[in-house]
Scaffold this motif. Structure first.
Motif, short mmCIF file in Angstrom:
data_model
loop_
_atom_site.label_atom_id
_atom_site.label_comp_id
_atom_site.label_asym_id
_atom_site.label_seq_id
_atom_site.Cartn_x
_atom_site.Cartn_y
_atom_site.Cartn_z
N GLY A 180 0.82 -1.20 0.00
CA GLY A 180 0.00 0.00 0.00
C GLY A 180 0.86 1.25 0.00
N SER A 181 2.13 1.10 0.17
CA SER A 181 3.06 2.22 0.19
C SER A 181 3.68 2.37 -1.19
CB SER A 181 4.16 1.96 1.23
OG SER A 181 5.21 2.86 1.06
N GLN A 182 3.85 3.60 -1.64
CA GLN A 182 4.45 3.84 -2.95
C GLN A 182 5.94 3.50 -2.95
OE1 GLN A 182 2.81 4.20 -5.45
NE2 GLN A 182 0.95 5.32 -5.06
N THR A 183 6.56 3.31 -1.77
CA THR A 183 7.98 3.01 -1.73
C THR A 183 8.25 1.53 -1.98
OG1 THR A 183 7.92 2.70 0.67
CG2 THR A 183 8.45 4.90 -0.15
N ASN A 184 7.25 0.67 -1.89
CA ASN A 184 7.43 -0.75 -2.17
C ASN A 184 7.34 -0.96 -3.68
OD1 ASN A 184 7.62 -3.47 -2.26
ND2 ASN A 184 5.77 -3.88 -1.08
N ARG A 185 8.47 -1.21 -4.32
CA ARG A 185 8.52 -1.34 -5.76
C ARG A 185 8.73 -2.79 -6.19
NH1 ARG A 185 8.11 3.42 -7.66
NH2 ARG A 185 9.15 3.42 -9.65
N TRP A 186 8.78 -3.72 -5.24
CA TRP A 186 8.97 -5.14 -5.55
C TRP A 186 7.66 -5.76 -6.02
CZ3 TRP A 186 13.61 -7.23 -5.98
CH2 TRP A 186 14.67 -6.60 -5.35
N THR A 187 7.76 -6.63 -6.98
CA THR A 187 6.61 -7.40 -7.44
C THR A 187 6.97 -8.88 -7.34
OG1 THR A 187 7.29 -7.34 -9.75
CG2 THR A 187 5.82 -5.59 -9.00
N PHE A 188 5.99 -9.67 -7.00
CA PHE A 188 6.17 -11.12 -6.88
C PHE A 188 5.03 -11.80 -7.61
CE2 PHE A 188 7.93 -9.16 -3.13
CZ PHE A 188 9.18 -9.74 -3.03
N GLY A 189 5.27 -12.97 -8.11
CA GLY A 189 4.18 -13.67 -8.79
C GLY A 189 4.64 -14.95 -9.41
N GLY A 190 3.92 -15.36 -10.40
CA GLY A 190 4.24 -16.59 -11.09
C GLY A 190 3.00 -17.32 -11.48
N GLY A 191 3.13 -18.60 -11.64
CA GLY A 191 1.99 -19.39 -12.06
C GLY A 191 2.19 -20.85 -11.79
N LEU A 192 1.12 -21.58 -11.92
CA LEU A 192 1.09 -23.02 -11.74
C LEU A 192 0.22 -23.57 -12.84
CD1 LEU A 192 1.72 -25.51 -9.93
CD2 LEU A 192 -0.39 -24.98 -8.72
N SER A 248 6.05 -21.59 -12.25
CA SER A 248 6.77 -20.45 -12.83
C SER A 248 6.84 -19.29 -11.85
CB SER A 248 6.07 -19.99 -14.11
OG SER A 248 6.03 -21.00 -15.06
N PRO A 249 7.81 -19.29 -10.95
CA PRO A 249 7.94 -18.15 -10.03
C PRO A 249 8.62 -16.97 -10.70
CG PRO A 249 9.63 -19.76 -9.57
CD PRO A 249 8.76 -20.35 -10.65
N ARG A 250 8.33 -15.77 -10.17
CA ARG A 250 8.89 -14.56 -10.75
C ARG A 250 9.00 -13.50 -9.66
NH1 ARG A 250 6.41 -9.94 -11.52
NH2 ARG A 250 6.60 -8.84 -13.45
N VAL A 251 10.07 -12.73 -9.72
CA VAL A 251 10.22 -11.58 -8.83
C VAL A 251 10.72 -10.41 -9.67
CG1 VAL A 251 12.58 -12.19 -8.11
CG2 VAL A 251 11.16 -10.76 -6.64
N GLY A 252 10.11 -9.25 -9.46
CA GLY A 252 10.48 -8.08 -10.25
C GLY A 252 10.63 -6.85 -9.38
#
Length: 174
Positions: A25-37, A52-56
């Motif tokens: 919820g903070s604009q300072t958090n720029r990390w993204t996480f995700g992926g798929g199954l 398929s994990p992913r971190v951005g």
């Protein structure tokens, strides 16, 4: 076998773009996480399981870079196979409706025929370039539709039967 790997790559592509960004919820958090199954079934007792994990990291509001990986296990009446891929990705988002991207993957493939015992181990590098359209679903959620092409693909030497892969997915937090 190339057709099965192509179908596998299409599913991996779909899952790779099915990403979820986690934000505090903070604009300072720029990390993204995700992926798929993904799970697939087919003739000759075909079964496929993919993760398929992913971190951005959002470098700017429009540019995101990170690491994506994928693991796929396949089997049927004739063979078993494991494919592992890992590499960096970058996506550029513009006009809140479009994206272009690049994804470099190094694939490692191990396959074994059940009846002959023949083992096939190889690796291949793929550089996917492409883009597509994003439809807003509200609250920073988007459906993505696109097409990518492996610019390193060579018909006679690739394990994949084509260089094109569609991308369909869902992204939250952009």
């Amino acid at each position: 076998m190339k057709k099965i790997f192509t179908l596998n790559l299409i599913l991996v592509s779909i899952l790779s773009f099915s990403q979820v960004a986690i934000s505090s919820g903070s604009q300072t958090n720029r990390w993204t996480f995700g992926g798929g199954l993904g799970v697939g079934f087919g003739s000759n007792s075909y079964f496929n399981l993919q993760v398929s994990p992913r971190v951005g990291y959002k470098i700017t509001d429009q540019l995101e870079g990170g690491i994506i990986g994928n693991v796929s296990w396949q089997k049927d009446d004739y063979y078993t196979s494991t494919m592992f891929g890992v590499g960096p990705f970058a996506n550029y988002y513009f006009a809140r409706s479009f994206f272009i991207g690049a994804n470099l993957q190094q694939y490692f493939i191990n396959s074994k025929e059940k009846y002959t015992g023949y083992k096939f181990n190889t690796d291949e590098t793929a550089l996917y370039l492409g883009g597509g359209y994003m439809q807003s679903l509200g609250n920073n959620a988007f459906a993505q539709f696109g097409l990518m092409y492996n610019v390193l693909w060579k018909e006679r030497s690739s394990i994949f039967s084509t260089g094109f892969i569609p991308s369909v997915g869902f992204v939250v937090g952009l």
